[in-house]
Motif scaffolding. Structure first.
Motif, PDB file in Angstrom:
ATOM      1  N   ALA A 232      36.619  34.617  27.708  1.00 24.63           N
ATOM      2  CA  ALA A 232      37.900  35.270  27.977  1.00 24.63           C
ATOM      3  C   ALA A 232      38.990  34.707  27.070  1.00 24.63           C
ATOM      4  N   VAL A 297      45.703  35.436  32.407  1.00 27.10           N
ATOM      5  CA  VAL A 297      44.580  36.000  31.645  1.00 27.10           C
ATOM      6  C   VAL A 297      44.711  37.516  31.626  1.00 27.10           C
ATOM      7  N   ASP A 301      39.795  40.458  31.757  1.00 28.58           N
ATOM      8  CA  ASP A 301      39.032  39.217  31.851  1.00 28.58           C
ATOM      9  C   ASP A 301      39.146  38.549  33.211  1.00 28.58           C
ATOM     10  N   VAL A 305      36.762  35.407  34.856  1.00 26.72           N
ATOM     11  CA  VAL A 305      37.384  34.089  34.902  1.00 26.72           C
ATOM     12  C   VAL A 305      37.407  33.575  36.334  1.00 26.72           C
TER      13      VAL A 305
END
Length: 356
Positions: A232, A297, A301, A305
């Motif tokens: 990511a 993020v 992603d 994550v």
């Protein structure tokens, strides 16, 4: 008008919980990681340093030397009391510096440490703190490679103050910094907040809670490695220490010129922390943490994550708690459980002094 026999009130000894912003002398709020700390850096230190100062002056700096990208950081620890449920100033000194490096995406390699000791402090106390540092460094996989010791007169210190500096290596392709926050990013917190500040406060004179809370102090670079291992594009990482989540999110929002909208119902706050904060009139959003991180993020992603974080011992309670938006740039707002909204502002000083 004083009644007969009443003692005169000494207003000079009063302490304002939010010290005046134009105070001509240092007050406790200048060390709280909030607005007063920022003003001290911006209006005193940076002008005084002049051209020698790097513009960023963040918790860690990224520098390139001989083709390698290094993260460098330094931090000082003045926590009172020296020991508290879940740790001591020794673990804080190691883990806090390791975490500052990890928030740049770096792998911590070496640390330096310096002690300022007050005359009269028992050697056994110092040895215990030093042993805690050695154990924490071993657990974090870092070496203590150099240091310094100074002693101050009795009454001119507080037992033990510790400074630690650290260097870490940043792999190619990693670019993690507050300025990279973008509208659409998902805001993730790695677990329950407010534990460290309440743990320290519980040890102070005259305060006892029915339930015990232990500090969350821990090194976070392993958790960060798990997050980056997903591939990511992590935009921002920050450990919400002084000033808590509120200070960390406000600093990110202002650095990137974006807004942050939180869902208060999703923020993991353990019940003992809620109870203690309710009793003392504190907001858990402003209470310090020493083993948690906040991540920004991209939405695409976020799920992987979160999955990686929850698979790591330090991220089991990770939650997506908000989003980054283009509205209200530089401001953090929270949707409450009652359906309203409130501004989560940058604290002026600090609710709890001397917690790290």
């Amino acid at each position: 008008m004083l009644e007969d026999g009443a003692a005169a009130i000494d207003m000079e000894s009063w302490v304002c919980p939010l010290p005046l912003r134009d105070a001509p002398n240092i007050v406790m709020g200048h060390g709280g990681g909030g607005a007063m700390s920022g003003e001290l850096i911006e209006h005193l230190f940076l002008p005084a340093f002049g051209p020698a100062a790097e513009a960023g002056m963040g918790d860690s700096a990224v520098v390139s030397i001989g083709g390698a990208r290094l993260a460098f950081t330094t931090d000082s620890f003045v926590v009172k009391p020296l020991r508290f449920p879940g740790g001591s100033i020794g673990e804080l000194a190691i883990n806090g510096t390791v975490n500052d490096l990890a928030m740049s995406g770096a792998r911590p390699i070496v640390l330096a440490t310096a002690f300022i000791l007050e005359e009269g402090t028992p050697l056994a106390e110092i040895a215990g703190i030093a042993s805690a540092m050695g154990t924490a460094a071993l657990g974090a996989g870092v070496k203590l490679v150099t240091g310094d010791t100074k002693v101050v007169d009795a009454g001119h210190g507080d037992g033990i103050f510790v400074n630690t500096s650290g260097i870490g290596l940043i792999d190619a392709g990693i670019d993690i910094r507050p300025q990279r926050a973008r509208p659409g990013d998902v805001v993730i917190v790695s677990g329950e907040i407010g534990m460290h500040g309440v743990a320290v406060l519980s040890c102070r004179e005259g305060l006892e809670f029915v339930t015990s809370v232990c500090s969350d102090t821990a090194p976070l670079h392993g958790l960060v490695a798990a997050m980056l291992g997903t591939g990511a594009d992590v935009h921002v990482l920050r450990d919400p220490t002084r000033g808590g989540m509120a200070a960390a999110l406000n600093e990110i929002a202002r650095a990137a010129g974006v807004g942050v909208t939180l869902d208060e119902r999703m923020i993991p706050i353990p019940q003992p922390v809620r109870d203690a904060c309710g009793l003392l009139g504190l907001d858990p959003m402003y209470v310090a943490n020493e083993g948690k991180l906040v991540a920004f993020v991209p939405a695409a992603d976020a799920d992987r994550v979160l999955e990686a974080m929850r698979g790591h011992p330090l991220g089991v309670r990770a939650e997506a708690v908000g989003v980054c938006v283009s509205d209200h740039p530089g401001m953090v707002v929270a949707r409450t459980a009652l359906g309203g909204t409130r501004v989560v502002d940058l604290p002026a000083g600090e609710q709890l002094p001397r917690i790290c």
